[in-house]
Design an enzyme around this catalytic site. Structure first.
Site, PDB file in Angstrom:
ATOM      1  N   HIS A 386       0.818  -1.216   0.000  1.00  0.00           N
ATOM      2  CA  HIS A 386       0.000   0.000   0.000  1.00  0.00           C
ATOM      3  C   HIS A 386       0.855   1.270   0.000  1.00  0.00           C
ATOM      4  CE1 HIS A 386      -3.706   1.980   0.014  1.00  0.00           C
ATOM      5  NE2 HIS A 386      -4.326   1.391   1.033  1.00  0.00           N
ATOM      6  N   ASP A 390      -2.233   2.406  -4.479  1.00  0.00           N
ATOM      7  CA  ASP A 390      -3.464   2.810  -3.814  1.00  0.00           C
ATOM      8  C   ASP A 390      -4.518   1.718  -3.969  1.00  0.00           C
ATOM      9  OD1 ASP A 390      -2.386   5.246  -3.087  1.00  0.00           O
ATOM     10  OD2 ASP A 390      -3.049   6.236  -4.933  1.00  0.00           O
TER      11      ASP A 390
END
Length: 415
Positions: A386, A390
């Site tokens: 992450h 995204d």
């Protein structure tokens, strides 16, 4: 004259290895360049060839020892006759007189050894002990006829299917009988270098990356129909079976092109975006899971992908993967479905930013155009870092793969 056998160069940044197994016993004839030992590095098993023809001499190190590049590990007698090493070797490995075969050496009670286990890899030795199989009774299908874990499992299954056959395993380290009766067995086995490296890398990935997994399910009807329609002509033309992996590899290339972050890596405070797809494909090897790399998949045909993956699978089974086969990789596909997995959260293969997990295909009821129908469905999982990717990008990439599998025409028209 005794010639030393030294640890060869193992690859870039690899300075040491572990003695995995000896492939020749003291006193056995050895041809020039014939493998005499197998070394376990952080990534692959590497065979050490004999520098000359002759007879196997002394082992200078033992199985499980760590050795550095250039270190002497054994000797070869390049003169006629048995080597001096044969005389000093343990009796179980001494060459038999020419007039009669050597008697089998029984394991000492309770020590967990298997007769001749010096020629078995750790995973095979564990399987032999677990299933109670006499390795001498099983024909090996590995390289040079060596026994593999799959050979032992198959023999155990055949033994189980035979009426009246005993399936009890040999004693390993018998504890006192419990009040419930029977022995409680344990076995202590040192982790291989490969398994230690896998453990460190996976734990490091969990501690370093911001791991998250997104899921989707995919209707496999179209791909199954395409395989059924073209499998015979495909195999006849390309001499390889048409599998699912080439479809998913092509679908992944579409997704990585549209969502480049999924095909990137982090280096310091920079993100490096790859304009190519070097696909790491997780395959099962005797010593653990390995991930050889199929390079430039974006420019390969279905047949080329299938041939490359099949070739790596064969090399993995034979323990013949090289460091070059394992290096690099920008994205990974792991297929737990071949083992029956319904769903999982795969861990990324650093420094890659994402991994696609495939699972088993089950017929399930789904709603199609307002009607409940039975379709062959598969869960897909995309684990990602992450810090780089995204959530929107991860979901979009997985949706592109899903759409391409459900409508394979997209793979042909790059949509």
């Amino acid at each position: 004259m005794a010639i030393e056998v030294k640890v060869p160069v193992l690859g870039e940044s690899v300075a040491e290895a572990t003695i995995g197994e000896w492939l020749k016993k003291p006193g056995e004839a050895v041809a020039a360049d014939e493998p005499i030992a197998s070394l376990e590095t952080d990534k692959v098993a590497v065979e050490v060839p004999s520098p000359v023809a002759g007879f196997m001499g002394d082992y200078l190190v033992q199985v499980g020892d760590t050795v550095e590049v250039g270190a002497a590990i054994a000797t070869i007698n390049d003169q006629g006759g048995a080597s001096s090493g044969a005389a000093s070797a343990p009796a179980a490995f001494a060459p038999a007189p020419a007039a009669a075969p050597a008697p089998a050496t029984a394991p000492a009670a309770g020590n967990g050894d298997v007769a001749g286990d010096q020629s078995l890899s750790p995973s095979v030795r564990r399987a032999v002990l677990e299933h109670g199989i006499d390795p001498a009774s099983v024909k090996g299908t590995g390289k040079d006829g060596r026994l593999t874990k799959e050979d032992v499992v198959a023999a155990a299954q055949a033994k189980k299917d035979t009426p009246g056959a005993s399936t009890s395993a040999p004693a390993v380290a018998a504890a006192p009988a419990s009040s419930g009766g029977g022995e409680r067995l344990e076995e202590r086995v040192k982790m291989t270098r490969l398994r230690q490296t896998i453990a460190k890398r996976l734990k490091s990935a969990q501690e370093t990356a911001a791991l998250l997994t997104t899921f989707n399910d995919v209707d496999m009807s179209a791909v199954i129909a395409a395989r059924e329609a073209y499998k015979d002509v495909f195999a006849k033309k390309h001499n390889i079976k048409l599998g699912f992996m080439s479809f998913f590899a092509k679908a992944a290339c579409l997704a990585l092109k549209d969502v480049p972050a999924v095909n990137a890596r982090m280096e310091g405070d920079e993100i490096i975006y790859h304009k190519y797809v070097d696909l790491s494909v997780a395959v099962s090897a005797p010593n653990g899971l390995v991930v050889p790399v199929v390079r430039n998949v974006e420019s390969m045909s279905f047949a080329e992908i299938e041939q490359a993956i099949a070739g790596f699978g064969k090399k993995a089974k034979e323990g013949a993967l090289t460091m070059a086969d394992m290096s690099g990789g920008t994205f990974t596909i792991s297929n737990g479905g071949v083992f029956g997995s319904l769903m999982s959260t795969p861990i990324i293969n650093p420094p890659q930013s994402a991994v696609l997990g495939l699972h088993r295909i089950d017929e399930r009821p789904v709603a199609v155009n307002g009607q409940v129908v039975i379709r062959p469905m598969m869960y897909m999982a995309l684990s990602y870092d992450h810090r780089i990717i995204d959530g929107r990008e991860a979901v979009t990439a997985l949706k592109i793969m899903k759409d391409a599998i459900e409508d394979p025409m997209r793979l042909l028209i790059d949509l």
